[in-house]
Design an enzyme around this catalytic site. Structure first.
Site, PDB file in Angstrom:
ATOM      1  N   GLY A  35      12.441  -6.907  -1.690  1.00  0.00           N
ATOM      2  CA  GLY A  35      11.269  -6.557  -0.899  1.00  0.00           C
ATOM      3  C   GLY A  35      10.921  -5.087  -1.009  1.00  0.00           C
ATOM      4  CD  GLU A  85      -2.121   2.043  -3.707  1.00  0.00           C
ATOM      5  OE1 GLU A  85      -1.634   1.306  -4.579  1.00  0.00           O
ATOM      6  OE2 GLU A  85      -1.780   1.985  -2.512  1.00  0.00           O
ATOM      7  CD  GLU A  89      19.225   7.788 -16.925  1.00  0.00           C
ATOM      8  OE1 GLU A  89      19.917   8.823 -16.974  1.00  0.00           O
ATOM      9  OE2 GLU A  89      19.697   6.639 -17.082  1.00  0.00           O
ATOM     10  N   GLY A 102       0.836  -1.193   0.000  1.00  0.00           N
ATOM     11  CA  GLY A 102       0.000   0.000   0.000  1.00  0.00           C
ATOM     12  C   GLY A 102       0.869   1.241   0.000  1.00  0.00           C
ATOM     13  CE  LYS A 103       2.185   5.136  -5.044  1.00  0.00           C
ATOM     14  NZ  LYS A 103       3.404   4.385  -5.330  1.00  0.00           N
ATOM     15  CB  ALA A 135       1.287   1.407   4.665  1.00  0.00           C
ATOM     16  CG  ASN A 149      17.325  10.991  -6.536  1.00  0.00           C
ATOM     17  OD1 ASN A 149      16.207  10.498  -6.695  1.00  0.00           O
ATOM     18  ND2 ASN A 149      17.793  11.943  -7.316  1.00  0.00           N
ATOM     19  CG  ASP A 194       5.392   3.781  -2.572  1.00  0.00           C
ATOM     20  OD1 ASP A 194       4.909   4.762  -3.172  1.00  0.00           O
ATOM     21  OD2 ASP A 194       4.886   2.645  -2.602  1.00  0.00           O
ATOM     22  CB  SER A 197      14.116  -3.184   0.421  1.00  0.00           C
ATOM     23  OG  SER A 197      13.269  -2.172  -0.116  1.00  0.00           O
TER      24      SER A 197
END
Length: 432
Positions: free
Chosen positions: A416, A264, A349, A163-164, A166, A405, A379, A420
């Site tokens: 993950g 979402e 990039e 879920g974006k 979270a 970045n 995310d 991750s």
């Protein structure tokens, strides 16, 4: 103490099924970030455990590194390429990455023998095509897609957190932000597990509602060895987050330094959250994902920072983004719709930034890294950017993007999604 970063968004439980056949594939379809915090059981046919397995010796005895590596045959190293994946990687480069990853798992068995490392090593030996998949928690594999009415036997099942909303909140919290997530999950086991996951990440759950009227949002994917996929996403409780929920959370929204929204949940609810934040002088960060071609024009004017990737930019503007010049065109078009500052993320990039205050677009490159899994990197970037906006407001926007970045670049070097995302203690201190 009030939360500095407030995220209004989604929680999604990923239901992952592994079926015999096929090979590792990068996330396909990509509608929802995939993650897996829980290791599945051992590979098929390995229920007996460690003792007596060829090449591994008896339990508690570390095998030699050379013997482990020798069991990875050339045939296992080259399974199931599907052409260039994300970022233009070839099938061969992905195979090399999988090989390197398996070797690392096996080396850990020798250097730090434990139940977990031995299980990982067994997966690398016996199910080489599933190793990254299991940790990434993104897809299911099958030799072919089932026909209507047909049942295909699977061999593994596990659950991950996605879920974006979270995801972005978790990354911001791991950098040290005091965060609060405003969302809705079901009054079910998935919802209970998700609330526990948020608490584990030190995220305030004061406004995480649980409802008996819908199940926790879920996503399920099956992918065959040719790259064809079947994806079923059930938003569930995410779509029940409403204006009354925002009113109850109005105090935390209005006292935040940054409010982050996506798409979402019901778009009108995201828009209302942005309006509430703007009315209180709170900086707004909007990530229009998943993108809507007919996005309400008010989203542009109520977003202090409008952050989209190449795919979302194309859906919103009709301009395919294949290079920096295209990203600049998209940015200018979005500024024309009322945005104050636009960031177009470009994967490896880096990003293109353009603002109404500075007419000259700026390309902020990303550092070169060897990507293992790019799932959820966007995310990670948004969550990191929210952190820097809240805690380092005197930095230039270009510097905030550069640091974000860097954080996202770390996330792609491990499999993950949420699993991750790096913690502050694991990052170079010059980022803070």
């Amino acid at each position: 103490m009030a939360a500095e970063v407030v995220v209004v968004g989604s929680c999604m439980t990923d239901l992952v099924r592994l079926v015999p056949g096929g090979g590792f594939l990068p996330a396909l379809g990509g509608a929802t970030p995939r993650s897996s915090e829980r290791r599945p059981s051992r590979c098929p046919g390995n229920s007996a455990g460690t003792p007596g397995l060829p090449g591994l010796g008896r339990a508690g005895m570390a095998p030699s590194w050379s013997r482990l590596v020798s069991r990875l045959s050339p045939g296992q190293e080259s399974r199931s390429g599907v052409g260039a994946g994300r970022g233009g990687r070839s099938a061969r480069s992905r195979a090399e990455e999988r090989t390197e990853h398996r070797h690392r798992l096996l080396r850990e068995v020798v250097e730090s023998p434990s139940l977990e490392t031995i299980r990982n090593g067994l997966d690398a030996l016996l199910c080489p095509e599933m190793t990254l998949l299991q940790q990434g928690g993104r897809t299911s594999l099958t030799t072919r897609l089932p026909k209507a009415g047909e049942t295909i036997l699977g061999q593994k099942f596990f659950v991950g957190f996605g879920g974006k909303g979270a995801n972005q909140c978790v990354q911001s919290a791991r950098l040290g932000a005091k965060t609060s997530l405003i969302c809705k999950v079901g009054s079910d086991s998935f919802g209970n597990d998700y609330v526990a996951n948020l608490k584990k990440n030190d995220i305030s759950t004061a406004f995480v509602g649980q409802t008996a009227d819908a199940a926790t949002g879920t996503a399920s994917i099956i992918v065959n060895s040719e790259g064809q996929n079947v994806i079923v996403i059930v938003p569930g409780a995410n779509l029940l987050l409403n204006f009354e929920d925002l009113k109850r959370a109005s105090d935390v929204i209005c006292k935040a330094k940054v409010v982050v929204c996506q798409l979402e949940i019901t778009p009108a609810v995201s828009l209302e959250a942005l309006k509430m934040a703007r009315a209180s002088g709170v900086k707004t960060l909007f990530n229009p994902a998943p993108a809507l071609a007919d996005l309400d024009p008010q989203f542009y004017t109520y977003s202090d920072i409008f952050c989209c990737n190449e795919t979302e930019a194309e859906i919103l503007t009709g301009i395919p983004v294949g290079n920096l010049e295209d990203a600049e065109k998209v940015g200018r078009m979005l500024l024309g719709r009322g945005c104050k500052l636009v960031i177009v993320t470009l994967g490896a990039e880096g990003c293109m930034m353009i603002s109404e205050d500075e007419g000259i677009p700026k390309h902020v490159p990303a550092g070169k890294v060897r990507a293992v899994d790019t799932t959820g990197a966007g995310d990670s970037f948004v969550g990191a950017l929210a952190f820097y906006l809240a805690y380092y407001p005197k930095l230039s926007m270009e510097e905030m993007i550069r640091k974000s970045n860097c954080v996202a670049s770390v996330s792609v070097q491990a499999p993950g999604t949420q699993s991750s995302y790096p913690y502050r203690k694991d990052l170079p201190q010059d980022l803070f």
